[in-house]
Write a protein that holds these residues in place. Structure first.
Motif, mmCIF file in Angstrom:
data_model
loop_
_atom_site.group_PDB
_atom_site.id
_atom_site.type_symbol
_atom_site.label_atom_id
_atom_site.label_comp_id
_atom_site.label_asym_id
_atom_site.label_seq_id
_atom_site.Cartn_x
_atom_site.Cartn_y
_atom_site.Cartn_z
ATOM 1 N N ASP A 124 -21.028 7.385 -26.203
ATOM 2 C CA ASP A 124 -21.122 8.485 -25.215
ATOM 3 C C ASP A 124 -22.097 7.961 -24.260
ATOM 4 O OD1 ASP A 124 -20.700 10.735 -24.320
ATOM 5 O OD2 ASP A 124 -21.987 11.807 -25.450
ATOM 6 N N LEU A 125 -22.984 7.262 -24.724
ATOM 7 C CA LEU A 125 -23.879 6.720 -23.714
ATOM 8 C C LEU A 125 -23.802 5.297 -23.126
ATOM 9 C CD1 LEU A 125 -27.313 7.094 -26.117
ATOM 10 C CD2 LEU A 125 -26.894 8.725 -24.275
ATOM 11 N N LYS A 126 -22.969 4.480 -23.818
ATOM 12 C CA LYS A 126 -22.717 3.134 -23.407
ATOM 13 C C LYS A 126 -21.263 2.758 -22.986
ATOM 14 C CE LYS A 126 -27.224 2.110 -23.896
ATOM 15 N NZ LYS A 126 -28.178 1.954 -22.384
ATOM 16 N N GLY A 127 -20.186 3.706 -23.597
ATOM 17 C CA GLY A 127 -18.965 3.388 -23.472
ATOM 18 C C GLY A 127 -18.609 3.768 -22.092
ATOM 19 N N ASP A 128 -16.932 3.481 -22.055
ATOM 20 C CA ASP A 128 -16.268 3.963 -20.777
ATOM 21 C C ASP A 128 -15.181 4.774 -21.201
ATOM 22 O OD1 ASP A 128 -14.223 2.573 -22.032
ATOM 23 O OD2 ASP A 128 -14.620 0.613 -20.928
ATOM 24 N N ALA A 129 -14.368 5.221 -20.001
ATOM 25 C CA ALA A 129 -13.288 6.194 -20.431
ATOM 26 C C ALA A 129 -12.308 5.980 -21.592
ATOM 27 C CB ALA A 129 -12.581 6.336 -19.149
ATOM 28 N N ASN A 130 -12.235 4.628 -21.834
ATOM 29 C CA ASN A 130 -11.089 4.192 -22.863
ATOM 30 C C ASN A 130 -11.909 4.602 -24.477
ATOM 31 O OD1 ASN A 130 -9.439 3.082 -21.395
ATOM 32 N ND2 ASN A 130 -10.356 1.257 -20.929
ATOM 33 N N SER A 131 -13.287 4.966 -24.370
ATOM 34 C CA SER A 131 -13.793 5.371 -25.566
ATOM 35 C C SER A 131 -13.768 6.807 -26.171
ATOM 36 C CB SER A 131 -15.282 5.031 -25.410
ATOM 37 O OG SER A 131 -15.541 3.548 -25.031
ATOM 38 N N VAL A 132 -13.056 7.798 -24.987
ATOM 39 C CA VAL A 132 -13.267 9.091 -25.261
ATOM 40 C C VAL A 132 -12.760 9.653 -26.559
ATOM 41 C CG1 VAL A 132 -11.047 9.537 -23.855
ATOM 42 C CG2 VAL A 132 -13.014 11.468 -23.953
ATOM 43 N N ASP A 133 -11.549 9.138 -26.830
ATOM 44 C CA ASP A 133 -10.994 9.451 -28.301
ATOM 45 C C ASP A 133 -12.007 9.078 -29.454
ATOM 46 O OD1 ASP A 133 -8.574 10.407 -27.226
ATOM 47 O OD2 ASP A 133 -7.687 8.497 -27.204
ATOM 48 N N PHE A 134 -12.691 8.081 -29.374
ATOM 49 C CA PHE A 134 -13.628 7.461 -30.410
ATOM 50 C C PHE A 134 -14.774 8.643 -30.324
ATOM 51 C CE2 PHE A 134 -16.907 5.119 -32.215
ATOM 52 C CZ PHE A 134 -16.423 4.532 -33.448
ATOM 53 N N ILE A 135 -15.286 8.664 -29.174
ATOM 54 C CA ILE A 135 -16.239 9.649 -29.033
ATOM 55 C C ILE A 135 -16.178 10.996 -29.616
ATOM 56 C CG2 ILE A 135 -18.024 10.740 -27.098
ATOM 57 C CD1 ILE A 135 -17.332 8.129 -25.476
ATOM 58 N N GLN A 136 -15.103 11.385 -28.971
ATOM 59 C CA GLN A 136 -14.885 12.876 -29.608
ATOM 60 C C GLN A 136 -14.435 13.285 -31.070
ATOM 61 O OE1 GLN A 136 -14.186 15.817 -27.134
ATOM 62 N NE2 GLN A 136 -15.609 14.264 -26.165
ATOM 63 N N GLU A 137 -13.932 11.998 -31.748
ATOM 64 C CA GLU A 137 -13.980 12.073 -33.215
ATOM 65 C C GLU A 137 -15.291 11.902 -33.811
ATOM 66 O OE1 GLU A 137 -10.879 9.703 -34.820
ATOM 67 O OE2 GLU A 137 -9.200 10.768 -33.879
ATOM 68 N N LYS A 138 -15.957 10.970 -33.527
ATOM 69 C CA LYS A 138 -17.125 10.768 -33.965
ATOM 70 C C LYS A 138 -18.588 11.722 -33.787
ATOM 71 C CE LYS A 138 -15.643 7.188 -36.302
ATOM 72 N NZ LYS A 138 -15.506 7.085 -37.610
ATOM 73 N N LYS A 139 -18.601 12.113 -32.473
ATOM 74 C CA LYS A 139 -19.426 13.160 -32.211
ATOM 75 C C LYS A 139 -19.345 14.649 -32.760
ATOM 76 C CE LYS A 139 -22.461 13.681 -28.738
ATOM 77 N NZ LYS A 139 -23.058 13.476 -27.378
#
Length: 341
Positions: free
Chosen positions: A207-222
Motif C-alpha cells: 500500500d505504501l510502495k506498490g502500484d495499481a497492479n498491486s491493488v488486489d493483493f493489497i485489499q486481500e492482505k490489508k
C-alpha cells in the motif's frame, strides 16, 4: 439501532435478498420491508440478529475490560485501553470468531479468549496503520487516533504490547478441557501468519510502495486477512474439518475485502470531490484506481463468492445465519453496528 429481526430461510441460498435488476447502487439502508416474509420462500426461520450482536458485543467488551487492567507503566496500558475499549468499535473480528465457532456447536466461552485476542491484534494494526509514517490518519472511529492523544512513540509501544498480549491471553485463558492444546497451537500459528510478513504487513508494505497492479493483493492482505483469520480461528477451535476450514478461509477473506470496497464506494459517493481525492491518495483501493463502477462490480462478485462458501454449511441449520449477517452488513449496511456498542 436494529429495527427488525433478520429473516433467513433453509436451503442453499440463504438470507440475502436478490438484488433488483434496476438496483445500480446498493449501498444504502434497506427498509425492513425488503427483508419481509412476503419476499421470501414459504419456509422461514427468524434469526434475531440484534440480540445476537448486542449480546456478544457486551460480553466481549466486558472481557476486554478485564483482560487489559492498568498496571505499571500506566501510560502504556492507558494507551492500549484507549484504542481497544474505544466507543464505536464494531467488534467484527471477535463476533465472527464466535459465530464460526458456534456454527459447529459447543460453549462459546471456549472461543472468547481467542475472540478477545483477535480484537487486540486488530486494534494494534489500526493503531499502527494510523501513524504519520503509514496512512497518517488523525481520527479513528470518530475519535482522535491513538498517536494524536499519546504521541507516536507511545502509540507504537501500545500496538507492540497488544500483539503479544493477544497470544498470551489465548494460552492463559482458553479452557483446555474444552479446546485441546493442539487446536490452540493452530490458532496461534494462524494469527501469527495473518499479522506477519506474509499477511497484513505485506499488504501495508505494498500500500505504501506498490502500484495499481498491486491493488488486489493489497485489499486481500490489508483487509481480507483479519476477517479470514477470525472465521478460521473459530473453526479451528471447534475442530472443523480441513475442507470446512478452507471454506471459512475463503468466506472470511471475501467478506473482509467486500466491507472495505463498499466503504470506499460510500466515501466516494458521500464526500465532496476535493476531499475524496485527498483521501484516495492515502492508499490504493478499487475506487481510487478504477472508479466506482468497477468497485461495485468487485463488491457484487465478492458478495456472491462469500455466500457461495457458506452454502456448504446448510447442514448446521440456523446457526449459519450469524455468518450470513456479515455479508449483509458489508454489502447492504442493513443495520448500523456502530449503534450496538
Amino acid at each position: 439501532m436494529l429495527a427488525f429481526s433478520t429473516v433467513i430461510t433453509s436451503g442453499p441460498n440463504l438470507y440475502l435478498p436478490k438484488k433488483p435488476r434496476n438496483f445500480h447502487f446498493p449501498i444504502r439502508c434497506l427498509s425492513s420491508t425488503s427483508l419481509s416474509a412476503s419476499s421470501q420462500p414459504s419456509k422461514l426461520t427468524q434469526f434475531d440478529l440484534k440480540t445476537y450482536w448486542t449480546t456478544l458485543i457486551a460480553e466481549i467488551n466486558q472481557k476486554l475490560e478485564e483482560a487489559i487492567p492498568v498496571k505499571y507503566p500506566e501510560q502504556i496500558y492507558e494507551a492500549m485501553r484507549y484504542s481497544v475499549l474505544a466507543k464505536g468499535a464494531k467488534r467484527a473480528p471477535p463476533v465472527m470468531c464466535v459465530a464460526a465457532y458456534e456454527l459447529f456447536g459447543g460453549n462459546r466461552l471456549a472461543a472468547f479468549p481467542t475472540a478477545c485476542a483477535l480484537e487486540m491484534v486488530h486494534t494494534a494494526s489500526l493503531i499502527h496503520d494510523d501513524l504519520p509514517c503509514m496512512d497518517d490518519d488523525p481520527v479513528r472511529r470518530g475519535q482522535p487516533s491513538n498517536h494524536t492523544i499519546y504521541g507516536v512513540d507511545m502509540a507504537i509501544l501500545a500496538g507492540d504490547a497488544l500483539f503479544p498480549l493477544g497470544f498470551r491471553h489465548i494460552v492463559s485463558q482458553t479452557p483446555t478441557e474444552l479446546v485441546p492444546e493442539a487446536r490452540i497451537l493452530r490458532v496461534i500459528a494462524e494469527i501469527a501468519r495473518t499479522v506477519g510478513s506474509a499477511g497484513m504487513a505485506a499488504g501495508q508494505f505494498l500500500d505504501l510502495k506498490g502500484d495499481a497492479n498491486s491493488v488486489d493483493f493489497i485489499q486481500e492482505k490489508k483487509y481480507g486477512e483479519m476477517s479470514e483469520c477470525s472465521a478460521v480461528c473459530g473453526g479451528l477451535l471447534a475442530g472443523a474439518e480441513d475442507d470446512e476450514i478452507e471454506r471459512l478461509r475463503r468466506y472470511g477473506r471475501a467478506v473482509g475485502v467486500l466491507y472495505e470496497v463498499v466503504n470506499d464506494v460510500l466515501e466516494a459517493k458521500l464526500v465532496e470531490k476535493e476531499e475524496t481525492e485527498k483521501n484516495q491518495k492515502k492508499g490504493k483501493s478499487y475506487v481510487s484506481m478504477y472508479g466506482v463502477k468497477k468497485a461495485m462490480e468487485v463488491a457484487e462478485d465478492l458478495q456472491t463468492k462469500s455466500k457461495g462458501e457458506l452454502d456448504g454449511f446448510d447442514k448446521y441449520g440456523e446457526s449459519v445465519a450469524a455468518l450470513y449477517s456479515f455479508i449483509d452488513y458489508a454489502f447492504y449496511r442493513d443495520f448500523n453496528v456502530d449503534d450496538l456498542s
